[in-house]
Motif scaffolding. Structure first.
Motif, PDB file in Angstrom:
ATOM      1  N   ASN A 175      -0.100   6.219  -9.956  1.00 58.86           N
ATOM      2  CA  ASN A 175      -1.210   6.212 -11.088  1.00 58.86           C
ATOM      3  C   ASN A 175      -1.842   7.762 -11.391  1.00 58.86           C
ATOM      4  N   LEU A 176      -2.094   8.139 -10.257  1.00 54.58           N
ATOM      5  CA  LEU A 176      -2.913   9.425 -10.672  1.00 54.58           C
ATOM      6  C   LEU A 176      -1.897  10.239 -11.312  1.00 54.58           C
ATOM      7  N   LEU A 177      -0.750  10.403 -10.868  1.00 61.14           N
ATOM      8  CA  LEU A 177       0.494  11.357 -11.418  1.00 61.14           C
ATOM      9  C   LEU A 177       0.631  10.904 -12.770  1.00 61.14           C
ATOM     10  N   ILE A 178       0.618   9.616 -13.337  1.00 59.66           N
ATOM     11  CA  ILE A 178       0.863   9.335 -14.649  1.00 59.66           C
ATOM     12  C   ILE A 178      -0.475   9.802 -15.548  1.00 59.66           C
ATOM     13  N   ARG A 179      -1.590   9.541 -15.123  1.00 59.01           N
ATOM     14  CA  ARG A 179      -2.893  10.083 -15.847  1.00 59.01           C
ATOM     15  C   ARG A 179      -2.748  11.422 -16.070  1.00 59.01           C
ATOM     16  N   TRP A 180      -2.513  12.315 -15.028  1.00 55.72           N
ATOM     17  CA  TRP A 180      -2.035  13.718 -15.186  1.00 55.72           C
ATOM     18  C   TRP A 180      -1.191  13.973 -16.303  1.00 55.72           C
ATOM     19  N   PRO A 229       7.352  10.883 -14.920  1.00 58.90           N
ATOM     20  CA  PRO A 229       7.226  11.149 -13.455  1.00 58.90           C
ATOM     21  C   PRO A 229       8.616  11.809 -12.679  1.00 58.90           C
ATOM     22  N   VAL A 230       9.824  11.323 -13.361  1.00 57.42           N
ATOM     23  CA  VAL A 230      11.021  11.903 -12.936  1.00 57.42           C
ATOM     24  C   VAL A 230      11.435  13.104 -13.500  1.00 57.42           C
ATOM     25  N   CYS A 231      11.085  13.259 -14.551  1.00 51.79           N
ATOM     26  CA  CYS A 231      11.542  14.567 -15.459  1.00 51.79           C
ATOM     27  C   CYS A 231      10.732  15.685 -15.374  1.00 51.79           C
ATOM     28  N   TYR A 263       5.580   7.773 -20.079  1.00 51.08           N
ATOM     29  CA  TYR A 263       4.565   8.428 -19.346  1.00 51.08           C
ATOM     30  C   TYR A 263       4.870   7.936 -18.034  1.00 51.08           C
ATOM     31  N   HIS A 264       5.284   6.557 -17.944  1.00 48.99           N
ATOM     32  CA  HIS A 264       5.293   5.574 -16.655  1.00 48.99           C
ATOM     33  C   HIS A 264       6.625   5.707 -15.893  1.00 48.99           C
ATOM     34  N   GLU A 265       7.657   6.275 -16.779  1.00 46.23           N
ATOM     35  CA  GLU A 265       9.004   5.895 -16.062  1.00 46.23           C
ATOM     36  C   GLU A 265       9.892   7.356 -16.259  1.00 46.23           C
ATOM     37  N   ARG A 299       2.263   4.303  -2.719  1.00 50.07           N
ATOM     38  CA  ARG A 299       2.933   4.758  -3.978  1.00 50.07           C
ATOM     39  C   ARG A 299       2.618   4.617  -5.225  1.00 50.07           C
ATOM     40  N   ARG A 300       2.071   3.087  -5.507  1.00 52.38           N
ATOM     41  CA  ARG A 300       1.685   2.819  -6.613  1.00 52.38           C
ATOM     42  C   ARG A 300       0.234   3.682  -6.995  1.00 52.38           C
ATOM     43  N   LYS A 301      -0.724   3.609  -6.136  1.00 47.25           N
ATOM     44  CA  LYS A 301      -1.745   4.482  -6.510  1.00 47.25           C
ATOM     45  C   LYS A 301      -1.711   6.030  -6.616  1.00 47.25           C
ATOM     46  N   LYS A 302      -0.659   6.680  -5.871  1.00 49.81           N
ATOM     47  CA  LYS A 302      -0.310   7.987  -6.115  1.00 49.81           C
ATOM     48  C   LYS A 302       0.209   8.281  -7.480  1.00 49.81           C
TER      49      LYS A 302
END
Length: 116
Positions: free
Chosen positions: A93-98, A49-51, A44-46, A88-91
């Protein structure tokens, strides 16, 4: 986990984001020797977000497999951009939660295939 092992875990997890039937058992077999919480974090964190965008397009670009070198480079770039930028970290973090919500089924399927 060595950098090479990490790359192959990335590659195995990226199979969940291709436009073919996903073999969750194969992903589980390729990642079962590593700490499951770390594999889940990597998913989910790595990787996601890319795929994830590959699954969200009408006609996905990647049908059968991501290119290992490109995948590794894209993930490393994302991690480095996060390291350098508070925003970017904050953005992300939201993406990862989604992503954890939207693609929860991926981890459920992988973990179901792990041998106890």
């Amino acid at each position: 986990m060595t950098d090479e092992e990490r790359s192959y875990v990335y590659w195995a997890l990226s199979d969940a984001f291709v436009d073919t039937e996903v073999d969750y058992e194969a992903i589980a077999r390729q990642t079962e020797d590593y700490d499951r919480e770390e594999v889940k974090r990597m998913l989910y964190h790595e990787v996601a977000p890319v795929c994830h965008s590959n699954l969200e397009t009408v006609i996905p670009m990647i049908w059968s497999a991501f290119n290992l070198e490109n995948l590794k480079a894209d993930i490393n770039k994302t991690i480095e951009e996060r390291r350098k930028s508070y925003f970017r970290r904050k953005k992300d973090n939201l993406l990862i939660r989604w992503l954890e919500f939207r693609y929860k089924y991926i981890w459920v399927e992988i973990s179901r295939c792990y041998r106890s």
